[in-house]
Design a protein around this motif. Structure first.
Motif, PDB file in Angstrom:
ATOM      1  N   PRO A  39     -12.545  13.779  -8.788  1.00 43.99           N
ATOM      2  CA  PRO A  39     -12.969  13.621 -10.180  1.00 43.99           C
ATOM      3  C   PRO A  39     -13.685  12.292 -10.416  1.00 43.99           C
ATOM      4  O   PRO A  39     -13.417  11.297  -9.741  1.00 43.99           O
ATOM      5  CB  PRO A  39     -11.639  13.673 -10.956  1.00 43.99           C
ATOM      6  CG  PRO A  39     -10.696  14.383 -10.053  1.00 43.99           C
ATOM      7  CD  PRO A  39     -11.093  13.995  -8.660  1.00 43.99           C
ATOM      8  N   ARG A  40     -14.589  12.293 -11.367  1.00 46.65           N
ATOM      9  CA  ARG A  40     -15.268  11.066 -11.764  1.00 46.65           C
ATOM     10  C   ARG A  40     -14.370  10.254 -12.703  1.00 46.65           C
ATOM     11  O   ARG A  40     -13.566  10.813 -13.441  1.00 46.65           O
ATOM     12  CB  ARG A  40     -16.579  11.392 -12.484  1.00 46.65           C
ATOM     13  CG  ARG A  40     -17.660  11.980 -11.601  1.00 46.65           C
ATOM     14  CD  ARG A  40     -18.971  12.105 -12.368  1.00 46.65           C
ATOM     15  NE  ARG A  40     -20.053  12.539 -11.485  1.00 46.65           N
ATOM     16  CZ  ARG A  40     -20.360  13.803 -11.246  1.00 46.65           C
ATOM     17  NH1 ARG A  40     -19.668  14.777 -11.837  1.00 46.65           N
ATOM     18  NH2 ARG A  40     -21.341  14.108 -10.424  1.00 46.65           N
ATOM     19  N   THR A  41     -14.551   8.956 -12.676  1.00 53.01           N
ATOM     20  CA  THR A  41     -13.771   8.096 -13.578  1.00 53.01           C
ATOM     21  C   THR A  41     -14.360   8.079 -14.982  1.00 53.01           C
ATOM     22  O   THR A  41     -13.668   7.737 -15.938  1.00 53.01           O
ATOM     23  CB  THR A  41     -13.716   6.655 -13.052  1.00 53.01           C
ATOM     24  OG1 THR A  41     -15.059   6.153 -12.888  1.00 53.01           O
ATOM     25  CG2 THR A  41     -12.998   6.612 -11.704  1.00 53.01           C
ATOM     26  N   LEU A  42     -15.636   8.482 -15.105  1.00 52.73           N
ATOM     27  CA  LEU A  42     -16.264   8.470 -16.428  1.00 52.73           C
ATOM     28  C   LEU A  42     -17.293   9.589 -16.546  1.00 52.73           C
ATOM     29  O   LEU A  42     -18.261   9.644 -15.782  1.00 52.73           O
ATOM     30  CB  LEU A  42     -16.943   7.125 -16.689  1.00 52.73           C
ATOM     31  CG  LEU A  42     -17.554   6.953 -18.084  1.00 52.73           C
ATOM     32  CD1 LEU A  42     -16.460   6.997 -19.152  1.00 52.73           C
ATOM     33  CD2 LEU A  42     -18.329   5.656 -18.185  1.00 52.73           C
ATOM     34  N   ILE A  43     -17.065  10.472 -17.503  1.00 52.63           N
ATOM     35  CA  ILE A  43     -18.016  11.534 -17.857  1.00 52.63           C
ATOM     36  C   ILE A  43     -18.596  11.180 -19.225  1.00 52.63           C
ATOM     37  O   ILE A  43     -17.846  10.911 -20.169  1.00 52.63           O
ATOM     38  CB  ILE A  43     -17.310  12.906 -17.941  1.00 52.63           C
ATOM     39  CG1 ILE A  43     -16.662  13.278 -16.596  1.00 52.63           C
ATOM     40  CG2 ILE A  43     -18.294  13.988 -18.372  1.00 52.63           C
ATOM     41  CD1 ILE A  43     -17.623  13.546 -15.495  1.00 52.63           C
ATOM     42  N   PRO A  44     -19.916  11.169 -19.396  1.00 53.28           N
ATOM     43  CA  PRO A  44     -20.517  10.818 -20.687  1.00 53.28           C
ATOM     44  C   PRO A  44     -20.139  11.813 -21.790  1.00 53.28           C
ATOM     45  O   PRO A  44     -19.954  13.010 -21.532  1.00 53.28           O
ATOM     46  CB  PRO A  44     -22.025  10.861 -20.411  1.00 53.28           C
ATOM     47  CG  PRO A  44     -22.153  10.700 -18.931  1.00 53.28           C
ATOM     48  CD  PRO A  44     -20.952  11.372 -18.347  1.00 53.28           C
ATOM     49  N   ALA A  45     -20.040  11.324 -23.003  1.00 49.47           N
ATOM     50  CA  ALA A  45     -19.776  12.189 -24.155  1.00 49.47           C
ATOM     51  C   ALA A  45     -20.882  13.227 -24.279  1.00 49.47           C
ATOM     52  O   ALA A  45     -22.061  12.934 -24.064  1.00 49.47           O
ATOM     53  CB  ALA A  45     -19.702  11.354 -25.429  1.00 49.47           C
ATOM     54  N   GLY A  46     -20.492  14.461 -24.615  1.00 53.92           N
ATOM     55  CA  GLY A  46     -21.451  15.542 -24.787  1.00 53.92           C
ATOM     56  C   GLY A  46     -21.753  16.305 -23.518  1.00 53.92           C
ATOM     57  O   GLY A  46     -22.518  17.285 -23.548  1.00 53.92           O
ATOM     58  N   SER A  47     -21.153  15.893 -22.401  1.00 55.17           N
ATOM     59  CA  SER A  47     -21.437  16.566 -21.130  1.00 55.17           C
ATOM     60  C   SER A  47     -20.912  17.997 -21.144  1.00 55.17           C
ATOM     61  O   SER A  47     -19.799  18.267 -21.589  1.00 55.17           O
ATOM     62  CB  SER A  47     -20.802  15.801 -19.968  1.00 55.17           C
ATOM     63  OG  SER A  47     -21.446  14.555 -19.774  1.00 55.17           O
ATOM     64  N   VAL A  48     -21.736  18.901 -20.636  1.00 49.51           N
ATOM     65  CA  VAL A  48     -21.400  20.323 -20.539  1.00 49.51           C
ATOM     66  C   VAL A  48     -21.063  20.614 -19.083  1.00 49.51           C
ATOM     67  O   VAL A  48     -21.858  20.314 -18.187  1.00 49.51           O
ATOM     68  CB  VAL A  48     -22.580  21.198 -21.004  1.00 49.51           C
ATOM     69  CG1 VAL A  48     -22.278  22.672 -20.770  1.00 49.51           C
ATOM     70  CG2 VAL A  48     -22.886  20.934 -22.472  1.00 49.51           C
ATOM     71  N   GLY A  49     -19.879  21.182 -18.855  1.00 49.77           N
ATOM     72  CA  GLY A  49     -19.449  21.370 -17.487  1.00 49.77           C
ATOM     73  C   GLY A  49     -18.933  22.759 -17.174  1.00 49.77           C
ATOM     74  O   GLY A  49     -18.703  23.575 -18.069  1.00 49.77           O
ATOM     75  N   ILE A  50     -18.752  22.990 -15.866  1.00 54.79           N
ATOM     76  CA  ILE A  50     -18.174  24.228 -15.349  1.00 54.79           C
ATOM     77  C   ILE A  50     -17.009  23.852 -14.444  1.00 54.79           C
ATOM     78  O   ILE A  50     -17.112  22.925 -13.635  1.00 54.79           O
ATOM     79  CB  ILE A  50     -19.217  25.039 -14.564  1.00 54.79           C
ATOM     80  CG1 ILE A  50     -20.256  25.652 -15.510  1.00 54.79           C
ATOM     81  CG2 ILE A  50     -18.556  26.139 -13.741  1.00 54.79           C
ATOM     82  CD1 ILE A  50     -21.397  26.370 -14.786  1.00 54.79           C
ATOM     83  N   ALA A  51     -15.900  24.555 -14.585  1.00 53.22           N
ATOM     84  CA  ALA A  51     -14.735  24.365 -13.714  1.00 53.22           C
ATOM     85  C   ALA A  51     -14.155  25.739 -13.419  1.00 53.22           C
ATOM     86  O   ALA A  51     -13.567  26.360 -14.306  1.00 53.22           O
ATOM     87  CB  ALA A  51     -13.691  23.469 -14.368  1.00 53.22           C
ATOM     88  N   GLY A  52     -14.349  26.223 -12.198  1.00 52.57           N
ATOM     89  CA  GLY A  52     -13.906  27.575 -11.897  1.00 52.57           C
ATOM     90  C   GLY A  52     -14.704  28.560 -12.733  1.00 52.57           C
ATOM     91  O   GLY A  52     -15.934  28.533 -12.743  1.00 52.57           O
ATOM     92  N   ALA A  53     -13.988  29.410 -13.475  1.00 52.49           N
ATOM     93  CA  ALA A  53     -14.649  30.418 -14.308  1.00 52.49           C
ATOM     94  C   ALA A  53     -14.738  29.985 -15.765  1.00 52.49           C
ATOM     95  O   ALA A  53     -14.979  30.802 -16.646  1.00 52.49           O
ATOM     96  CB  ALA A  53     -13.897  31.742 -14.213  1.00 52.49           C
TER      97      ALA A  53
END
Length: 261
Positions: free
Chosen positions: A171-185
């Motif tokens: 995992p990253r220590t910092l994800i920017p606000a508003g980031s759109v992601g996918i995790a599994g399904a």
């Protein structure tokens, strides 16, 4: 998900609803063990009904994918009374109409590049091109099942299984606000800067959480999210407008939603 009620709970097999005490002033109502729009609709129906009651003894409610935690005042309502009341409300929801009008919130999103640094990972895993990933991801309206993890974080259902991609191994220590992601399904949006392990494919300039507002979250459980691809220039324009930007919201019938429900 393997959701299970404790052995000390009571159950109603006719509605697939189980109850279990959580301490001496809370209960867990489990509506099923899968991520399902129908199950989630029943949960939201119960939350709405209980919220409208002024003397119910309800202190707080925390809905999840397939369960509802209810904190109550045992001096006003007993565990048994509340279980029976929730069972009756849920049964009413089960037999209700299915042609509800739903709220779709458009989320302008710039995909790829520095805004979606993991989109290549998704392409490599799925065998899709970047344009196919964007078209597929933005071609579905996603049900907001619940908010959690951090304030305003959206857990969305309905993503095309062809886009399913495992989380990052580190995992990253910092994800920017508003980031759109996918995790599994699953797919979702980070409302604020946060550590995280989701595969980031894009970013929205919208503010999803503002603790200074009476209604701090842009999205609520039961809403639908519609990602709308935009350019980097459009991202900067919307970001510069800030709170002056008017978010596009549609009211439609469930039959009019994009993608398979």
């Amino acid at each position: 998900m393997g959701i299970q009620a404790s052995s000390g709970g009571t159950s109603d097999m006719t509605t697939a609803l189980t109850f279990a005490p959580v301490g001496d002033c809370a209960l867990s109502a489990v509506f099923g063990d899968t991520i399902s729009p129908d199950i989630n609709k029943r949960i939201r129906h119960v939350v709405t009904a209980l919220s409208e009651e002024t003397a119910s003894g309800i202190v707080e409610m925390v809905p999840t994918y397939a369960s509802l935690l209810v904190v109550y005042d045992p001096l006003i309502v007993s565990y048994e009374e509340l279980c029976h009341h929730i069972r009756c409300i849920a049964a009413d929801a089960k037999s209700g109409e299915t042609s509800d009008t739903v709220r779709i919130v458009e989320i302008p999103t710039v995909y790829g590049g520095e805004y979606g640094m993991d989109i290549e990972n998704v392409c490599n895993h799925t065998g899709l091109s970047e344009s196919e990933v964007v078209a597929m991801h933005s071609g579905t309206d996603y049900l907001v099942y619940m908010l959690g993890f951090i304030p305003g974080f959206t857990y969305l259902g309905g993503m095309n299984q062809a886009l399913a991609t495992p989380r990052l191994s580190t995992p990253r220590t910092l994800i920017p606000a508003g980031s759109v992601g996918i995790a599994g399904a699953q797919t979702g949006i980070y409302p604020s800067e946060s550590p995280g392990g989701w595969q980031i494919i894009g970013r929205t300039p919208l503010t999803l959480y503002d603790g200074s507002k009476e209604q701090p979250t842009l999205l609520s459980a039961g809403d639908y999210v519609r990602y709308v691809p935009i350019t980097e220039e459009e991202y900067q324009r919307v970001a510069a407008l800030g709170s002056d930007y008017t978010v596009t919201v549609h009211e439609v019938k469930e039959s009019e939603l994009n993608g398979n429900r």
